[in-house]
Design an enzyme around this catalytic site. Structure first.
Site, mmCIF file in Angstrom:
data_model
loop_
_atom_site.group_PDB
_atom_site.id
_atom_site.type_symbol
_atom_site.label_atom_id
_atom_site.label_comp_id
_atom_site.label_asym_id
_atom_site.label_seq_id
_atom_site.Cartn_x
_atom_site.Cartn_y
_atom_site.Cartn_z
ATOM 1 N N HIS A 92 16.608 -82.750 -23.489
ATOM 2 C CA HIS A 92 15.355 -83.482 -23.721
ATOM 3 C C HIS A 92 14.683 -83.873 -22.392
ATOM 4 O O HIS A 92 13.457 -83.772 -22.263
ATOM 5 C CB HIS A 92 15.673 -84.718 -24.567
ATOM 6 C CG HIS A 92 14.528 -85.673 -24.692
ATOM 7 N ND1 HIS A 92 14.515 -86.905 -24.070
ATOM 8 C CD2 HIS A 92 13.356 -85.584 -25.359
ATOM 9 C CE1 HIS A 92 13.381 -87.535 -24.362
ATOM 10 N NE2 HIS A 92 12.652 -86.757 -25.139
ATOM 11 N N GLU A 95 12.920 -80.936 -21.113
ATOM 12 C CA GLU A 95 11.669 -80.726 -21.870
ATOM 13 C C GLU A 95 10.532 -81.534 -21.241
ATOM 14 O O GLU A 95 9.423 -81.033 -21.049
ATOM 15 C CB GLU A 95 11.900 -81.106 -23.334
ATOM 16 C CG GLU A 95 10.652 -81.035 -24.201
ATOM 17 C CD GLU A 95 10.446 -82.314 -24.972
ATOM 18 O OE1 GLU A 95 9.446 -83.001 -24.700
ATOM 19 O OE2 GLU A 95 11.285 -82.644 -25.845
ATOM 20 N N HIS A 96 10.804 -82.806 -20.892
ATOM 21 C CA HIS A 96 9.778 -83.618 -20.219
ATOM 22 C C HIS A 96 9.395 -83.005 -18.867
ATOM 23 O O HIS A 96 8.228 -82.955 -18.503
ATOM 24 C CB HIS A 96 10.305 -85.036 -19.974
ATOM 25 C CG HIS A 96 10.210 -85.941 -21.161
ATOM 26 N ND1 HIS A 96 9.617 -87.170 -21.106
ATOM 27 C CD2 HIS A 96 10.643 -85.789 -22.438
ATOM 28 C CE1 HIS A 96 9.687 -87.755 -22.298
ATOM 29 N NE2 HIS A 96 10.315 -86.942 -23.121
#
Lengths: 474, 450
Positions: A92, A95-96
């Site tokens: 995650h 992803e950022h």
């Protein structure tokens, strides 16, 4: 469940309960991998085509000509369950970081360029996949493809990016989880259910591990998995399938295949004992009980999965469902009750139950009510009438689902990302219609058994007790 | 959070023209060949509605919005209006809640009912093959709801549980507290779902009386979108809404218009959570103000534009202070507001608020650059067609456009209105609108150093 990059979670109808939502308007399956974009089906009005590039990138095109817009998505079939042990949250976090920049699109310009072209963009991470998407005027498809292809292989990060964005994901964890005792409880439940599989680790990550995530962790995950042969392209909207394939060849075609698909994850051992979770938090104002069972996903056993999906609908779909009628209506013990099942995971998934007691009832009473409903379904199965109403609802879902191109795009992307094929989606309605009452009964009797379960009770703690929030905040 | 921009073109004149010409037509020209054709029509029974025929999928989206909503609640008993819409599909006519649910499922119809601060909404999706019986069922829900005691008690329990949970939810607490300070003697200052005391006190008589006030034809805005032609749509509108009262009974007006006067300064509500939630805001700009569009574009640059907004850039991208932060123009009838929000660790609240105030001041003093304005326009005009890619979204837009009295050709002129905004327009409206010292701030959590 999945996390999005922006301030709001995307509410997904992800094969939850009425799986048929998922199935598209397809009637005939065709082998993926054809050279030219190949029309696989057109049972109602949305033609779906598939292609595979020489470097392994797979494409799905859903034509919807009603508005001159397009949804462009790239899905990587890797997520939180593919993280190295001890690096929770890195999928995650990466992803950022993918919005931070490349040599040609530096310093957070990605979303700004999309916006200047009248588009919106975002991304999301689940245990099984990570997805990036833009919604934009159809004539800008080539632009967003070039940008998405660029960041698949050319990410450039610096320590400033890492420092500020790590603070952002820590704040995201506070918003989603630590500020909400129900979310903390759900985290405990999953962790108790999965004895060996990484599905027991939260997508957002454990705070103590998130704090130590660094550039090397992010780049290692990126370089290991982000490649065209690990990518699924989904384009839905006012487009021509052959033109989409031509653009895909132009923009994604030059990228080098990695030759390294994701590894299989550690699987669950036999579950031998029922487990219990009891959590108290001073912020709780409504006690409730939850039950998770570890059960097969669609990819693991298609007929059992469809049967469990029907079982969840019998229990909880609509006011005339069993849990509503026996527990919530009239003199029932509950304020609310629900069942759910998510078939679109790669590995062992969850069948869930929930009940919140009336002030005059207790947690043990509604837990006993849930047990009684499961026992009845395991003994007698659903009635023919129940099965017919659920199948009718699935048929209508199929029609309503076509109203949204982005919904259809998500259905295909998620299914392919967990290892299913376009043909699986195409034939799903037929499979669903063929499930018998006995198959539903047998699936419940076989899989919804105590030794495969975790039962949790969430209650209000005395105010003086140290809160989970404080422990997590440090 | 998307505001509908408005220019209040002469709605009365438009309506006259519509009646004399039989219909008005507008096309959403999109430059890529596709367009939706919006037509204003009057049903045989005399009900005005907007219609788009879209034959691709065998479904119809039907949308109604009744002005009023929770603003019709009394200050002493909030939550009644929302209780009405919660109970509409809990039994109607001859059918109790279970029989109603069975019939709705048999017809594969999907009904949604809701009450906001300013309006009550009905959103229905129906299959073409089941249209007549689906419409008959929806008509019963709207005109002959039963409000059975069993259903009321069930909903009351559910509602009380939800309100009690809000008491430790920082987002709900912050929102409720901010509005309570801004509108102390008006329904806007009460939570639309009610309070524990009010929901415990609600009677069936309260609900029946509110139902008679909430849904009347004089307050209805109607849209029909889908695989249905003009005649079919007119008959559908009559079959669903024909049984409603033409006008609201006397004394059934929403509470008197109110000037939002949130007190400046800060209120801190203690809650043991690791992350504080802050809401900031003050009086805004009316939809029919000539500078509304300029304010809308200005807000897009300030905090409305997602990842590219100034607030997001300064608070999240540069400093990592928060996961999300945004600002918006609220569309409360008669009480427009401009609001912002941020959620941030207790020890960083002071810094976050300082950054937001600084952006408020920078915009008020300097407006935007020509380049920023150009980028904002390119987004706002380019993204407009994204609002029209599903039947349900189109129906929602048609009703919102009627509520705001934007005119049937709004889809044609809207991008031109955006394009016409100048740097000077934004400087003027920002200076007038944004008042950093007037910001009313509510923080829920355990913020340090405030």
């Amino acid at each position: 469940m999945r996390l999005t990059r922006s301030g709001r979670a995307v509410a997904l109808t992800l094969w939850l309960g009425g799986v048929a939502v998922f199935a598209s308007a397809l009637s005939a399956g065709v082998e993926p991998g054809a050279k030219a974009a190949e029309r696989v089906a057109a049972s109602i009005d949305q033609p779906v085509s598939v292609f595979t590039l020489e470097n392994g990138l797979r494409g799905v095109v859903i034509e919807d000509r009603r508005a001159p817009v397009v949804t462009h998505m790239v899905w990587y079939p890797v997520g939180a369950a593919d993280e190295p042990w001890g690096k929770s949250g890195i999928a995650h976090f990466l992803e950022h970081l993918l919005f931070k920049g490349t040599d040609t699109i530096p310093d957070g310009a990605f979303s700004k360029i999309v916006a200047e072209n009248g588009g919106s963009d975002n991304a999301f991470t689940s245990w099984d996949y990570t997805g990036y998407f833009q919604r934009i005027a159809a004539d800008r498809l080539g632009l967003v493809m070039s940008m998405e292809a660029d960041r698949m292989v050319n990410l450039r990060l610096n320590e400033d990016h890492i420092r500020t964005e790590r603070d952002v994901i820590l704040e995201e964890r506070s918003s989603r989880t630590d500020n909400d005792p129900g979310a903390l409880f759900g985290e405990q439940m999953r962790n108790a259910l999965y004895q060996n599989h990484p599905y027991g680790v939260p997508i957002i990550g454990w705070r103590h591990e998130m704090r130590r995530l660094g550039m090397a962790d992010a780049l290692a995950f990126y370089e290991r998995f982000y490649a065209p042969d690990n990518a699924i392209l989904v384009v839905a909207g006012d487009v021509d399938a052959d033109e989409v394939e031509r653009l895909a060849i132009e923009h994604y075609g030059p990228l080098q295949a990695s030759g390294r698909p994701p590894e299989a994850r550690p699987q669950e051992p036999p579950h031998r004992a029922p487990r219990r979770v009891e959590m108290a938090d001073p912020r709780v104002r409504q006690d409730y009980v939850m039950r998770f069972y570890a059960v097969p996903s669609f990819g693991m056993d298609k007929r059992v999965s469809a049967a469990l999906s029907i079982a969840s609908a019998v229990l909880s779909d609509g006011k005339n469902s069993r849990l509503q009628q026996s527990m919530v209506f009239g003199d029932g013990n509950a304020i609310g009750a629900a069942a759910w099942y998510t078939g679109t995971t790669r590995d062992t998934t969850v069948f869930g139950l929930y009940a919140a007691p009336k002030p005059t009832a207790g947690l043990d009473m509604v837990e006993a009510d849930l047990d009684a409903e499961i026992a009845r379904l395991a003994a007698e199965g659903p009635t023919e009438d129940e099965l017919e109403r659920i199948k009718r609802k699935a048929r209508a879902d199929l029609i309503y689902a076509q109203d949204s191109q982005s919904t259809l795009a998500r259905l295909y992307g998620a299914a392919l990302a967990v290892g299913l094929s376009v043909e699986d989606i195409a034939t799903y309605p037929e499979l669903y219609e063929s499930i018998t009452p006995e198959e539903v009964r047998a699936a419940v009797a076989t899989w919804l058994v105590p030794e495969r379960s975790v039962t949790g009770q969430l209650t209000r703690a005395a105010e003086t007790q140290a809160t989970a929030a404080e422990e997590n905040a440090g | 959070m998307t505001a509908i921009t408005s220019s209040r073109i002469d709605a009365a004149a438009r309506r006259m023209l519509a009646l004399s010409a039989g219909l008005l037509v507008a096309l959403v020209g999109t430059g890529a060949g596709a367009a939706i054709e919006i037509t204003e029509r009057t049903s045989p029974g005399g009900i005005l509605f907007w219609h788009v025929e879209e034959p691709a999928i065998p479904m119809v989206a039907f949308e109604v919005r009744f002005d009023g909503g929770a603003a019709l609640d009394s200050v002493t008993r909030p939550g009644v209006a929302r209780m009405v819409t919660a109970l509409l599909d809990e039994g109607a006519g001859e059918r109790d809640a279970l029989a109603f649910a069975v019939e709705k499922e048999r017809r594969s119809a999907r009904f949604g009912f809701s009450t906001g601060r300013d309006g009550a909404s009905v959103s229905a999706r129906m299959l073409v093959d089941e249209l007549a019986p689906s419409a008959a069922l929806l008509a019963e829900a709207l005109t002959a709801p039963r409000f059975d005691g069993e259903a009321l008690e069930r909903e009351r329990r559910r509602r009380l549980s939800s309100i009690r949970q809000d008491a430790t939810d920082p987002d709900s607490l912050a929102r409720n507290a901010w509005y309570a300070r801004a509108f102390p003697d008006h329904p806007y200052g009460q939570p639309a779902k009610g309070t524990v005391a009010s929901v415990e006190a609600i009677t069936v008589d309260d609900i029946r009386a509110m139902h008679g006030r909430l849904m009347t034809l004089d307050r209805a805005k109607v849209a029909v979108v889908g695989a249905i032609d003009a005649d079919g749509a007119g008959a559908l509108v009559d079959s669903i809404l024909g049984g409603l009262p033409a006008v609201a009974p006397e004394g059934a007006a929403p509470a008197a218009p109110v000037d939002p006067a949130p007190p400046s300064g800060m209120e801190i509500i203690d809650l043991a959570v690791p992350q504080s939630v802050a809401i900031l805001g003050h009086a805004g700009i009316a939809r029919d103000d000539p500078d509304y569009i300029a304010a809308y574009v200005m807000n897009h640059v300030l905090g409305g534009g997602g990842f590219s907004s100034r607030l997001m850039t300064e608070v999240r991208e540069k400093r990592g202070l928060a996961y999300g932060t945004y600002s918006y123009l609220s569309d409360l009838t008669d009480a427009p507001l401009v609001l912002a929000s941020v959620s941030t660790a207790n020890e960083r609240v002071a810094e976050s608020l300082e950054v937001i105030r600084a952006e408020w001041t920078r915009m008020a003093e300097n407006g935007v650059s020509a380049e920023e304005l150009d980028k904002a326009k390119r987004y706002l005009t380019g993204a407009f067609p994204l609002r029209f890619d599903t039947n349900s979204k189109i129906a929602g837009f048609l009703v919102a456009a009627q509520v705001a009295e934007l005119g049937i050709d709004y889809v044609d002129i809207r991008n031109g209105l955006i394009e016409a905004v100048s740097v000077e327009d934004i400087r003027r409206v920002a200076r007038r609108l944004l008042q950093p010292e007037a910001l009313s701030v509510t923080v829920v959590g355990q913020p340090a150093g405030l």
